[in-house]
Design a protein around this motif. Structure first.
Motif, PDB file in Angstrom:
ATOM      1  N   ASP A 108      18.973   4.716  -2.676  1.00 27.07           N
ATOM      2  CA  ASP A 108      18.794   6.163  -2.610  1.00 27.07           C
ATOM      3  C   ASP A 108      19.589   6.869  -3.702  1.00 27.07           C
ATOM      4  O   ASP A 108      19.122   7.816  -4.319  1.00 27.07           O
ATOM      5  N   LYS A 109      20.786   6.350  -3.938  1.00 18.80           N
ATOM      6  CA  LYS A 109      21.660   6.969  -4.943  1.00 18.80           C
ATOM      7  C   LYS A 109      21.120   6.745  -6.356  1.00 18.80           C
ATOM      8  O   LYS A 109      21.508   7.423  -7.287  1.00 18.80           O
ATOM      9  N   MET A 110      20.265   5.761  -6.505  1.00 22.16           N
ATOM     10  CA  MET A 110      19.781   5.422  -7.843  1.00 22.16           C
ATOM     11  C   MET A 110      18.705   6.388  -8.341  1.00 22.16           C
ATOM     12  O   MET A 110      18.361   6.381  -9.511  1.00 22.16           O
ATOM     13  N   ASN A 111      18.149   7.174  -7.394  1.00 26.71           N
ATOM     14  CA  ASN A 111      17.143   8.170  -7.767  1.00 26.71           C
ATOM     15  C   ASN A 111      15.950   7.595  -8.515  1.00 26.71           C
ATOM     16  O   ASN A 111      15.358   8.267  -9.363  1.00 26.71           O
ATOM     17  N   ALA A 112      15.639   6.345  -8.267  1.00 27.47           N
ATOM     18  CA  ALA A 112      14.461   5.768  -8.926  1.00 27.47           C
ATOM     19  C   ALA A 112      13.221   6.545  -8.491  1.00 27.47           C
ATOM     20  O   ALA A 112      13.132   6.991  -7.345  1.00 27.47           O
ATOM     21  N   THR A 113      12.278   6.705  -9.396  1.00 25.77           N
ATOM     22  CA  THR A 113      11.029   7.378  -9.035  1.00 25.77           C
ATOM     23  C   THR A 113       9.921   6.337  -8.950  1.00 25.77           C
ATOM     24  O   THR A 113       9.938   5.339  -9.682  1.00 25.77           O
ATOM     25  N   VAL A 114       8.990   6.582  -8.045  1.00 24.14           N
ATOM     26  CA  VAL A 114       7.869   5.654  -7.874  1.00 24.14           C
ATOM     27  C   VAL A 114       6.569   6.441  -7.972  1.00 24.14           C
ATOM     28  O   VAL A 114       6.405   7.465  -7.304  1.00 24.14           O
ATOM     29  N   GLN A 115       5.668   5.964  -8.800  1.00 24.58           N
ATOM     30  CA  GLN A 115       4.349   6.603  -8.898  1.00 24.58           C
ATOM     31  C   GLN A 115       3.269   5.549  -8.730  1.00 24.58           C
ATOM     32  O   GLN A 115       3.225   4.568  -9.479  1.00 24.58           O
ATOM     33  N   GLU A 116       2.427   5.757  -7.714  1.00 23.94           N
ATOM     34  CA  GLU A 116       1.319   4.822  -7.514  1.00 23.94           C
ATOM     35  C   GLU A 116       0.159   5.186  -8.442  1.00 23.94           C
ATOM     36  O   GLU A 116      -0.138   6.367  -8.640  1.00 23.94           O
ATOM     37  N   LEU A 117      -0.491   4.173  -8.965  1.00 20.59           N
ATOM     38  CA  LEU A 117      -1.609   4.359  -9.886  1.00 20.59           C
ATOM     39  C   LEU A 117      -2.889   3.819  -9.262  1.00 20.59           C
ATOM     40  O   LEU A 117      -2.847   2.909  -8.428  1.00 20.59           O
ATOM     41  N   LYS A 118      -4.002   4.372  -9.724  1.00 19.74           N
ATOM     42  CA  LYS A 118      -5.312   3.919  -9.257  1.00 19.74           C
ATOM     43  C   LYS A 118      -6.138   3.464 -10.455  1.00 19.74           C
ATOM     44  O   LYS A 118      -5.908   3.936 -11.587  1.00 19.74           O
ATOM     45  N   PRO A 119      -7.127   2.606 -10.196  1.00 16.83           N
ATOM     46  CA  PRO A 119      -8.060   2.267 -11.267  1.00 16.83           C
ATOM     47  C   PRO A 119      -8.645   3.534 -11.867  1.00 16.83           C
ATOM     48  O   PRO A 119      -8.901   4.503 -11.138  1.00 16.83           O
ATOM     49  N   MET A 120      -8.828   3.521 -13.174  1.00 20.76           N
ATOM     50  CA  MET A 120      -9.378   4.637 -13.955  1.00 20.76           C
ATOM     51  C   MET A 120      -8.347   5.728 -14.261  1.00 20.76           C
ATOM     52  O   MET A 120      -8.671   6.694 -14.936  1.00 20.76           O
ATOM     53  N   ASP A 121      -7.128   5.599 -13.737  1.00 24.32           N
ATOM     54  CA  ASP A 121      -6.087   6.562 -14.114  1.00 24.32           C
ATOM     55  C   ASP A 121      -5.777   6.416 -15.597  1.00 24.32           C
ATOM     56  O   ASP A 121      -5.909   5.314 -16.172  1.00 24.32           O
TER      57      ASP A 121
END
Ligand code: ZN
Ligand code: ZN
Length: 247
Positions: A108-121
């Motif tokens: 939590d402290k690392m503040n990593a961001t996560v973004q899910e991707l989809k085909p055709m993005d």
């Protein structure tokens, strides 16, 4: 400026000498990591890559041989007091990271961001235009096309021979494609050289590097590359850990 691609890990979930798990470092004036299997942190150190310059990872899928060092990389950046790691991946990446946070509250402290991707993005990242496509594997899996300064790199991740991945690779300067087993293995979820060579025939691909090799491929490397060359008409080599390709 040329693009440099370093094969940090060309192996799989089964340990074998000289092949760490899946990871590829792509560098223009910035850098980007494709997959982050076990051994990636060590390989990054071996190639002398500065962790500070590496804050973004594209995951093809969530099998352990592609993500085992992901939390370790986020932690290494945290311990070095570096800004957050940005993680891009297929469906399931957000819950994977949320569950990891419940086990390791430090994340939590690392503040990593996560973004899910989809085909055709498609999106821009680190000087690359990135196009996303569906691969054909046992879990949701993505392939990536990276374009920068008129150079094109395509990475299949784990996949059966897949027309959508082949279309993504059209006219690429470099296709890094999995080739898990030599002929005459009959496998699902993965690729063998003859099927790969036939699939990318006359696609105008300038160079192919084979990766994700199981121990069964040991001793068959030259033959595997020759089969791809013969059927595809494109130059092909089998990748090894720490091999760099400039395009
Ligand atoms: Zn794999
Ligand atoms: Zn896999």
């Amino acid at each position: 400026m040329s693009l440099k691609v370093t094969m940090l890990g060309t192996g799989v979930g089964v340990p074998q000498p000289g092949r760490s798990q899946a990871a590829i470092l792509v560098e223009n004036d910035r850098s980007l990591l494709l997959d982050c299997g076990a051994g990636t942190l060590l390989r990054l150190d071996e190639v002398g890559h500065d962790l500070e310059a590496l804050d973004s990872v594209l995951l093809t899928h969530l099998h352990l041989d592609h993500v085992s060092d992901l939390l370790a990389l986020a932690n290494a950046r945290f311990l070095a007091d570096l800004p957050a790691l940005h993680i891009f991946g297929p469906q399931g990446t957000e819950i994977y990271f949320r569950i990891a946070k419940s086990v390791y509250p430090n994340l939590d402290k690392m503040n990593a961001t996560v973004q899910e991707l989809k085909p055709m993005d498609s999106f821009a990242l680190k000087g690359f235009d990135i196009f996303v496509e569906d691969a054909r594997h046992s879990v949701p899996a993505l392939a990536y096309r990276l374009e920068s300064e008129e150079k094109v790199i395509v990475y299949s991740g784990d996949t059966e021979p897949c027309p959508r991945v082949a279309a993504l690779a059209k006219d690429a300067d470099l296709l890094i494609h999995e080739c898990s087993f030599p002929e005459p293995f009959d496998v699902t979820n993965h690729t063998t050289p003859k099927k790969l060579g036939s699939m990318i025939r006359n696609m105008g691909i300038k160079r192919v590097v084979l990766t994700h090799l199981y121990p069964q491929a040991l001793g068959c490397e030259d033959e595997m590359a020759e089969q791809v060359i013969e059927l595809s008409g494109s130059p092909a080599i089998v990748g090894w850990d720490m091999m760099s390709v400039a395009i």
